[in-house]
Scaffold this motif. Sequence first.
Motif, mmCIF file in Angstrom:
data_model
loop_
_atom_site.group_PDB
_atom_site.id
_atom_site.type_symbol
_atom_site.label_atom_id
_atom_site.label_comp_id
_atom_site.label_asym_id
_atom_site.label_seq_id
_atom_site.Cartn_x
_atom_site.Cartn_y
_atom_site.Cartn_z
ATOM 1 N N LEU A 43 1.011 -1.312 -0.004
ATOM 2 C CA LEU A 43 0.113 -0.246 -0.046
ATOM 3 C C LEU A 43 0.880 1.274 -0.137
ATOM 4 N N THR A 44 0.647 2.223 -0.853
ATOM 5 C CA THR A 44 1.009 3.569 -0.873
ATOM 6 C C THR A 44 0.136 4.714 -0.252
ATOM 7 N N HIS A 45 -1.088 4.204 0.070
ATOM 8 C CA HIS A 45 -2.191 5.236 1.035
ATOM 9 C C HIS A 45 -2.945 4.179 1.558
ATOM 10 N N LEU A 46 -3.914 4.894 2.436
ATOM 11 C CA LEU A 46 -5.076 4.250 2.813
ATOM 12 C C LEU A 46 -6.266 4.840 2.484
ATOM 13 N N ASP A 47 -7.221 3.962 1.667
ATOM 14 C CA ASP A 47 -8.302 4.565 1.304
ATOM 15 C C ASP A 47 -9.241 5.185 2.369
ATOM 16 N N ASN A 48 -9.460 4.328 3.249
ATOM 17 C CA ASN A 48 -10.376 4.384 4.488
ATOM 18 C C ASN A 48 -9.657 4.277 5.995
ATOM 19 N N LEU A 49 -9.804 5.017 6.899
ATOM 20 C CA LEU A 49 -9.576 4.689 8.382
ATOM 21 C C LEU A 49 -10.754 4.887 9.206
ATOM 22 N N ILE A 50 -11.308 3.642 9.488
ATOM 23 C CA ILE A 50 -12.226 3.373 10.766
ATOM 24 C C ILE A 50 -11.866 3.703 11.949
ATOM 25 N N THR A 51 -12.308 4.586 12.782
ATOM 26 C CA THR A 51 -11.828 4.697 14.278
ATOM 27 C C THR A 51 -13.205 4.258 14.850
ATOM 28 N N THR A 52 -13.189 2.909 15.469
ATOM 29 C CA THR A 52 -14.528 2.318 16.020
ATOM 30 C C THR A 52 -15.041 3.157 17.001
ATOM 31 N N HIS A 53 -14.152 3.873 17.852
ATOM 32 C CA HIS A 53 -14.924 4.587 19.191
ATOM 33 C C HIS A 53 -13.818 5.311 19.852
ATOM 34 N N TRP A 54 -13.907 6.137 20.725
ATOM 35 C CA TRP A 54 -12.886 7.222 21.242
ATOM 36 C C TRP A 54 -12.209 6.671 22.435
ATOM 37 N N HIS A 55 -11.614 5.410 22.476
ATOM 38 C CA HIS A 55 -10.932 5.058 23.405
ATOM 39 C C HIS A 55 -9.431 4.929 22.934
ATOM 40 N N HIS A 56 -8.591 5.368 23.680
ATOM 41 C CA HIS A 56 -7.276 5.448 23.559
ATOM 42 C C HIS A 56 -6.338 4.278 22.753
ATOM 43 N N ASP A 57 -6.881 3.062 23.138
ATOM 44 C CA ASP A 57 -6.471 1.728 22.416
ATOM 45 C C ASP A 57 -6.837 1.572 21.058
ATOM 46 N N HIS A 58 -7.773 2.587 20.577
ATOM 47 C CA HIS A 58 -8.141 2.619 19.216
ATOM 48 C C HIS A 58 -7.717 3.760 18.338
ATOM 49 N N PHE A 59 -7.582 4.867 18.851
ATOM 50 C CA PHE A 59 -7.239 5.797 18.279
ATOM 51 C C PHE A 59 -5.649 6.568 18.469
ATOM 52 N N GLY A 60 -5.308 6.006 19.628
ATOM 53 C CA GLY A 60 -3.841 6.670 19.953
ATOM 54 C C GLY A 60 -2.707 6.730 19.002
ATOM 55 N N GLY A 61 -2.639 5.560 17.912
ATOM 56 C CA GLY A 61 -1.759 5.961 17.063
ATOM 57 C C GLY A 61 -1.883 6.499 15.765
ATOM 58 N N MET A 62 -3.162 7.267 15.824
ATOM 59 C CA MET A 62 -3.486 7.767 14.475
ATOM 60 C C MET A 62 -2.688 8.856 13.924
ATOM 61 N N PRO A 63 -1.998 9.854 14.969
ATOM 62 C CA PRO A 63 -1.142 11.003 14.189
ATOM 63 C C PRO A 63 -0.041 10.100 13.545
ATOM 64 N N ASP A 64 0.437 9.269 14.471
ATOM 65 C CA ASP A 64 1.707 8.567 13.837
ATOM 66 C C ASP A 64 1.497 7.915 12.550
ATOM 67 N N VAL A 65 0.304 7.227 12.563
ATOM 68 C CA VAL A 65 0.172 6.486 11.272
ATOM 69 C C VAL A 65 -0.143 7.683 10.136
#
Length: 339
Positions: A43-65
Amino acid sequence: MEGGNATLFVAPSGDSTLIDTGTGGTQFRDADRIMEAAKDAGLTHLDNLITTHWHHDHFGGMPDVASRIPVRNFIDHGPNTQVRNAIADDFIRKTYPSLYAEAKHTVVKAGDTIPMRGLDWRIVSAAGETIKAPLPGAGSPNPTCATFTPQPISDDDENPQSVGSVITFGKFRMAHLGDLTWNKEFALMCPINRIGVLDLWIVSHHGLELSSSPQLVDAIRPRVAIMNDGPSKGGPPATMKTLFASPGLENLWEIHFSILSGQEYTVPGLFIANNLDDPITAMPIEPGSEPPRSMGMPVHDGKAYYIKVSAQADGTFTVTNQRNMFSKTYGARFRPEGN
Ligand SMILES: [Zn+2]
Protein backbone atom coordinates in the motif's frame (compact mmCIF):
# COMPACT_ATOMS: atom_id res chain seq x y z
CA MET A 1 -1.33 -3.71 19.40
CA GLU A 2 -0.90 -5.36 22.82
CA GLY A 3 -4.55 -5.24 23.77
CA GLY A 4 -5.47 -2.38 21.44
CA ASN A 5 -6.79 -2.80 17.94
CA ALA A 6 -5.56 -2.31 14.39
CA THR A 7 -6.88 -4.48 11.57
CA LEU A 8 -5.94 -3.82 7.96
CA PHE A 9 -8.08 -4.89 4.99
CA VAL A 10 -7.00 -4.91 1.36
CA ALA A 11 -9.35 -5.84 -1.48
CA PRO A 12 -8.11 -7.48 -4.69
CA SER A 13 -8.89 -4.11 -6.35
CA GLY A 14 -6.18 -2.56 -4.16
CA ASP A 15 -8.68 -0.55 -2.08
CA SER A 16 -7.75 -0.50 1.59
CA THR A 17 -9.35 0.12 4.96
CA LEU A 18 -7.64 0.22 8.33
CA ILE A 19 -9.81 -0.26 11.41
CA ASP A 20 -8.20 1.57 14.36
CA THR A 21 -4.60 2.60 15.00
CA GLY A 22 -3.68 0.99 18.34
CA THR A 23 -2.60 2.88 21.43
CA GLY A 24 0.35 4.55 19.77
CA GLY A 25 2.98 3.42 22.23
CA THR A 26 6.35 5.13 22.44
CA GLN A 27 8.43 6.03 19.40
CA PHE A 28 5.91 5.16 16.72
CA ARG A 29 5.59 1.62 18.11
CA ASP A 30 2.10 0.86 16.79
CA ALA A 31 2.45 2.93 13.61
CA ASP A 32 5.58 0.93 12.75
CA ARG A 33 3.68 -2.32 13.34
CA ILE A 34 0.82 -1.14 11.11
CA MET A 35 3.24 0.03 8.41
CA GLU A 36 4.85 -3.40 8.32
CA ALA A 37 1.48 -4.89 7.37
CA ALA A 38 0.79 -2.03 4.94
CA LYS A 39 4.15 -2.70 3.28
CA ASP A 40 3.40 -6.42 3.05
CA ALA A 41 0.18 -5.46 1.22
CA GLY A 42 2.02 -3.03 -1.08
CA LEU A 43 0.00 0.00 0.00
CA THR A 44 1.04 3.60 -0.71
CA HIS A 45 -2.07 5.13 0.89
CA LEU A 46 -5.09 4.12 2.96
CA ASP A 47 -8.47 4.68 1.31
CA ASN A 48 -10.37 4.53 4.60
CA LEU A 49 -9.48 4.70 8.27
CA ILE A 50 -12.33 3.66 10.55
CA THR A 51 -11.97 4.63 14.19
CA THR A 52 -14.43 2.35 15.98
CA HIS A 53 -14.73 4.57 19.08
CA TRP A 54 -12.93 7.17 21.17
CA HIS A 55 -10.89 4.97 23.47
CA HIS A 56 -7.15 5.45 23.42
CA ASP A 57 -6.36 1.82 22.55
CA HIS A 58 -8.20 2.45 19.24
CA PHE A 59 -7.19 5.97 18.17
CA GLY A 60 -3.88 6.55 20.02
CA GLY A 61 -1.65 5.76 17.06
CA MET A 62 -3.59 7.85 14.54
CA PRO A 63 -1.26 10.89 14.31
CA ASP A 64 1.75 8.57 13.89
CA VAL A 65 0.01 6.49 11.22
CA ALA A 66 -1.22 9.58 9.33
CA SER A 67 2.34 10.93 9.32
CA ARG A 68 3.61 7.72 7.72
CA ILE A 69 0.96 7.06 5.05
CA PRO A 70 -1.68 9.32 3.46
CA VAL A 71 -5.25 8.61 4.61
CA ARG A 72 -8.02 9.64 2.19
CA ASN A 73 -11.15 9.15 4.31
CA PHE A 74 -11.40 9.38 8.11
CA ILE A 75 -14.48 7.54 9.38
CA ASP A 76 -15.99 7.57 12.88
CA HIS A 77 -19.32 7.39 14.74
CA GLY A 78 -19.45 11.08 15.69
CA PRO A 79 -18.72 12.95 18.93
CA ASN A 80 -17.09 11.47 22.03
CA THR A 81 -19.83 10.38 24.46
CA GLN A 82 -17.66 9.95 27.57
CA VAL A 83 -18.51 12.52 30.20
CA ARG A 84 -14.91 13.10 31.24
CA ASN A 85 -12.07 12.05 29.00
CA ALA A 86 -9.60 14.88 28.42
CA ILE A 87 -7.40 12.80 26.11
CA ALA A 88 -10.26 11.98 23.74
CA ASP A 89 -11.77 15.49 23.91
CA ASP A 90 -8.43 17.15 23.21
CA PHE A 91 -7.69 14.80 20.37
CA ILE A 92 -11.07 15.33 18.69
CA ARG A 93 -10.97 19.11 19.14
CA LYS A 94 -7.36 19.84 18.23
CA THR A 95 -5.54 16.97 16.55
CA TYR A 96 -8.20 15.12 14.55
CA PRO A 97 -9.39 18.09 12.41
CA SER A 98 -5.81 18.80 11.37
CA LEU A 99 -5.45 15.19 10.20
CA TYR A 100 -8.55 15.18 8.00
CA ALA A 101 -8.16 18.83 6.85
CA GLU A 102 -6.84 17.72 3.45
CA ALA A 103 -8.89 14.52 3.29
CA LYS A 104 -12.48 13.43 3.70
CA HIS A 105 -14.21 13.08 7.05
CA THR A 106 -17.25 10.76 7.23
CA VAL A 107 -19.56 10.10 10.16
CA VAL A 108 -21.29 6.76 9.63
CA LYS A 109 -24.51 5.32 10.96
CA ALA A 110 -25.81 1.77 11.13
CA GLY A 111 -26.93 0.63 7.67
CA ASP A 112 -24.32 2.67 5.75
CA THR A 113 -21.83 1.12 3.35
CA ILE A 114 -18.12 1.89 3.00
CA PRO A 115 -16.63 2.17 -0.49
CA MET A 116 -14.24 -0.75 -1.09
CA ARG A 117 -14.23 -1.90 -4.71
CA GLY A 118 -14.77 -5.66 -4.90
CA LEU A 119 -16.07 -6.02 -1.33
CA ASP A 120 -19.44 -5.43 0.25
CA TRP A 121 -18.76 -3.47 3.45
CA ARG A 122 -21.75 -2.81 5.70
CA ILE A 123 -21.83 -0.79 8.88
CA VAL A 124 -24.03 -2.75 11.31
CA SER A 125 -23.52 -0.61 14.42
CA ALA A 126 -22.51 2.98 15.14
CA ALA A 127 -23.23 5.64 17.77
CA GLY A 128 -25.17 3.19 19.92
CA GLU A 129 -27.55 2.13 17.12
CA THR A 130 -27.65 -1.25 15.39
CA ILE A 131 -29.20 -2.26 12.06
CA LYS A 132 -32.90 -3.12 12.19
CA ALA A 133 -33.16 -5.05 8.90
CA PRO A 134 -31.07 -8.18 8.33
CA LEU A 135 -28.22 -8.26 5.81
CA PRO A 136 -28.86 -10.19 2.57
CA GLY A 137 -28.94 -13.91 3.33
CA ALA A 138 -29.41 -13.34 7.08
CA GLY A 139 -32.47 -12.93 9.30
CA SER A 140 -33.10 -16.39 10.82
CA PRO A 141 -34.62 -16.50 14.33
CA ASN A 142 -31.92 -16.67 17.02
CA PRO A 143 -32.93 -19.35 19.55
CA THR A 144 -30.40 -18.28 22.21
CA CYS A 145 -32.19 -14.93 22.72
CA ALA A 146 -34.55 -16.52 25.26
CA THR A 147 -31.71 -17.08 27.72
CA PHE A 148 -30.11 -13.62 27.47
CA THR A 149 -28.94 -12.03 30.72
CA PRO A 150 -28.13 -8.31 30.41
CA GLN A 151 -24.93 -6.92 31.91
CA PRO A 152 -25.01 -3.82 34.09
CA ILE A 153 -24.01 -0.93 31.82
CA SER A 154 -22.30 2.39 32.28
CA ASP A 155 -23.74 5.46 30.53
CA ASP A 156 -20.31 7.05 30.41
CA ASP A 157 -18.75 4.65 28.00
CA GLU A 158 -17.68 4.69 24.39
CA ASN A 159 -17.63 0.93 23.83
CA PRO A 160 -21.36 0.63 22.95
CA GLN A 161 -20.83 3.39 20.36
CA SER A 162 -18.44 1.19 18.35
CA VAL A 163 -18.56 1.23 14.58
CA GLY A 164 -19.19 -2.43 13.64
CA SER A 165 -18.52 -3.81 10.15
CA VAL A 166 -19.61 -6.92 8.27
CA ILE A 167 -17.46 -7.51 5.21
CA THR A 168 -18.42 -9.87 2.39
CA PHE A 169 -16.08 -10.96 -0.40
CA GLY A 170 -17.85 -13.42 -2.70
CA LYS A 171 -18.82 -16.32 -0.45
CA PHE A 172 -16.47 -15.23 2.34
CA ARG A 173 -18.02 -13.20 5.16
CA MET A 174 -16.45 -11.77 8.30
CA ALA A 175 -17.20 -9.24 11.02
CA HIS A 176 -15.29 -6.72 13.09
CA LEU A 177 -17.52 -5.09 15.71
CA GLY A 178 -14.87 -3.07 17.56
CA ASP A 179 -15.57 -3.09 21.31
CA LEU A 180 -19.33 -3.45 20.89
CA THR A 181 -20.68 -4.57 24.25
CA TRP A 182 -22.75 -7.54 25.42
CA ASN A 183 -26.05 -5.62 25.60
CA LYS A 184 -25.60 -4.12 22.13
CA GLU A 185 -24.89 -7.61 20.81
CA PHE A 186 -28.39 -8.49 21.99
CA ALA A 187 -29.85 -5.49 20.14
CA LEU A 188 -28.03 -6.57 16.97
CA MET A 189 -28.67 -10.31 17.22
CA CYS A 190 -32.16 -10.65 18.74
CA PRO A 191 -34.79 -11.75 18.06
CA ILE A 192 -33.30 -12.46 14.61
CA ASN A 193 -29.71 -12.96 13.48
CA ARG A 194 -29.26 -9.85 11.36
CA ILE A 195 -25.71 -10.53 10.18
CA GLY A 196 -25.85 -14.25 9.38
CA VAL A 197 -23.22 -16.95 9.64
CA LEU A 198 -19.56 -15.93 9.41
CA ASP A 199 -16.38 -17.54 8.23
CA LEU A 200 -14.17 -15.27 10.32
CA TRP A 201 -14.81 -13.13 13.37
CA ILE A 202 -12.38 -10.67 14.92
CA VAL A 203 -13.36 -11.32 18.55
CA SER A 204 -14.99 -8.18 19.93
CA HIS A 205 -13.38 -6.05 22.62
CA HIS A 206 -10.04 -7.91 22.85
CA GLY A 207 -11.82 -10.97 24.27
CA LEU A 208 -13.03 -9.18 27.42
CA GLU A 209 -16.06 -10.51 29.28
CA LEU A 210 -17.89 -7.24 28.55
CA SER A 211 -18.59 -8.66 25.08
CA SER A 212 -18.89 -12.11 23.40
CA SER A 213 -22.36 -13.08 24.56
CA PRO A 214 -23.59 -16.52 23.44
CA GLN A 215 -26.38 -14.62 21.64
CA LEU A 216 -23.74 -13.27 19.26
CA VAL A 217 -21.15 -16.03 19.19
CA ASP A 218 -23.50 -19.02 18.81
CA ALA A 219 -25.50 -17.28 16.08
CA ILE A 220 -22.65 -16.08 13.86
CA ARG A 221 -21.01 -19.53 14.19
CA PRO A 222 -17.54 -18.39 13.06
CA ARG A 223 -15.22 -21.10 11.70
CA VAL A 224 -12.26 -19.07 12.81
CA ALA A 225 -11.96 -16.36 15.45
CA ILE A 226 -8.99 -14.05 15.96
CA MET A 227 -8.65 -12.35 19.34
CA ASN A 228 -6.76 -9.03 19.54
CA ASP A 229 -5.91 -9.57 23.18
CA GLY A 230 -2.98 -8.39 25.30
CA PRO A 231 -0.78 -10.23 27.82
CA SER A 232 -3.23 -9.42 30.63
CA LYS A 233 -6.20 -8.09 28.66
CA GLY A 234 -8.79 -10.48 27.27
CA GLY A 235 -9.03 -14.25 27.20
CA PRO A 236 -10.53 -14.92 30.67
CA PRO A 237 -12.22 -18.30 31.31
CA ALA A 238 -15.80 -17.06 30.67
CA THR A 239 -15.01 -15.73 27.20
CA MET A 240 -12.87 -18.73 26.31
CA LYS A 241 -15.64 -21.14 27.33
CA THR A 242 -18.17 -19.31 25.14
CA LEU A 243 -15.78 -19.42 22.19
CA PHE A 244 -14.78 -23.07 22.60
CA ALA A 245 -18.47 -24.05 23.00
CA SER A 246 -19.45 -22.17 19.85
CA PRO A 247 -20.84 -24.68 17.35
CA GLY A 248 -18.62 -24.79 14.28
CA LEU A 249 -15.55 -23.03 15.68
CA GLU A 250 -12.53 -24.77 14.18
CA ASN A 251 -9.76 -22.59 15.57
CA LEU A 252 -9.18 -19.57 17.75
CA TRP A 253 -6.03 -17.56 16.96
CA GLU A 254 -4.69 -14.94 19.33
CA ILE A 255 -2.51 -11.87 18.93
CA HIS A 256 -1.01 -12.45 22.40
CA PHE A 257 -0.38 -15.08 25.00
CA SER A 258 -2.73 -14.02 27.82
CA ILE A 259 -2.02 -14.90 31.42
CA LEU A 260 -5.76 -14.57 32.03
CA SER A 261 -6.33 -17.88 30.21
CA GLY A 262 -3.71 -20.07 31.92
CA GLN A 263 -3.06 -23.51 30.36
CA GLU A 264 -6.60 -24.52 31.23
CA TYR A 265 -8.23 -22.13 28.76
CA THR A 266 -5.58 -21.15 26.21
CA VAL A 267 -5.00 -22.44 22.68
CA PRO A 268 -1.75 -24.10 21.52
CA GLY A 269 1.06 -21.57 21.20
CA LEU A 270 1.20 -22.35 17.51
CA PHE A 271 -1.94 -20.22 17.12
CA ILE A 272 -0.60 -17.26 19.14
CA ALA A 273 1.41 -14.47 17.51
CA ASN A 274 3.16 -12.66 20.37
CA ASN A 275 4.97 -13.23 23.64
CA LEU A 276 6.32 -10.54 25.99
CA ASP A 277 9.58 -8.55 26.08
CA ASP A 278 10.33 -10.61 29.18
CA PRO A 279 8.97 -13.86 27.75
CA ILE A 280 6.64 -16.16 29.64
CA THR A 281 8.52 -19.47 29.62
CA ALA A 282 5.87 -21.54 31.36
CA MET A 283 2.16 -20.83 31.39
CA PRO A 284 0.58 -21.77 34.74
CA ILE A 285 -2.34 -24.16 34.55
CA GLU A 286 -4.59 -21.89 36.60
CA PRO A 287 -5.88 -18.76 34.84
CA GLY A 288 -4.21 -15.65 36.23
CA SER A 289 -5.82 -12.40 37.21
CA GLU A 290 -5.17 -8.94 35.85
CA PRO A 291 -2.32 -7.31 37.80
CA PRO A 292 -3.33 -4.15 39.66
CA ARG A 293 -2.51 -1.01 37.64
CA SER A 294 -0.08 0.04 40.39
CA MET A 295 2.09 -3.00 39.61
CA GLY A 296 2.33 -1.98 35.97
CA MET A 297 1.13 -4.06 33.06
CA PRO A 298 3.42 -6.54 31.32
CA VAL A 299 4.92 -4.87 28.27
CA HIS A 300 5.63 -5.85 24.73
CA ASP A 301 7.48 -3.05 22.97
CA GLY A 302 9.88 -5.29 21.06
CA LYS A 303 9.38 -7.05 17.74
CA ALA A 304 5.70 -7.75 17.14
CA TYR A 305 4.06 -10.20 14.76
CA TYR A 306 0.74 -10.04 12.94
CA ILE A 307 -1.79 -12.65 11.98
CA LYS A 308 -2.55 -12.56 8.28
CA VAL A 309 -5.69 -13.84 6.58
CA SER A 310 -5.94 -14.35 2.81
CA ALA A 311 -9.47 -15.02 1.58
CA GLN A 312 -10.72 -16.20 -1.81
CA ALA A 313 -14.09 -15.35 -3.36
CA ASP A 314 -15.11 -19.03 -3.20
CA GLY A 315 -14.98 -18.86 0.62
CA THR A 316 -11.59 -20.54 1.07
CA PHE A 317 -9.21 -18.70 3.38
CA THR A 318 -5.75 -19.15 4.87
CA VAL A 319 -4.58 -17.88 8.26
CA THR A 320 -0.85 -17.39 8.93
CA ASN A 321 0.96 -16.64 12.18
CA GLN A 322 3.83 -14.34 11.18
CA ARG A 323 5.89 -15.33 14.26
CA ASN A 324 6.28 -19.04 13.48
CA MET A 325 4.85 -19.03 9.91
CA PHE A 326 2.36 -21.71 10.92
CA SER A 327 -0.41 -21.57 8.37
CA LYS A 328 -3.75 -23.31 7.94
CA THR A 329 -6.20 -23.25 5.04
CA TYR A 330 -9.94 -23.54 5.64
CA GLY A 331 -11.82 -24.90 2.62
CA ALA A 332 -15.06 -23.32 1.43
CA ARG A 333 -17.95 -24.26 3.69
CA PHE A 334 -21.15 -25.82 2.50
CA ARG A 335 -23.83 -23.23 3.09
CA PRO A 336 -27.42 -24.29 3.56
CA GLU A 337 -29.90 -22.26 1.55
CA GLY A 338 -30.39 -18.81 2.99
CA ASN A 339 -26.87 -18.57 4.37
ZN1 LIG B 1 -10.51 -1.47 23.20
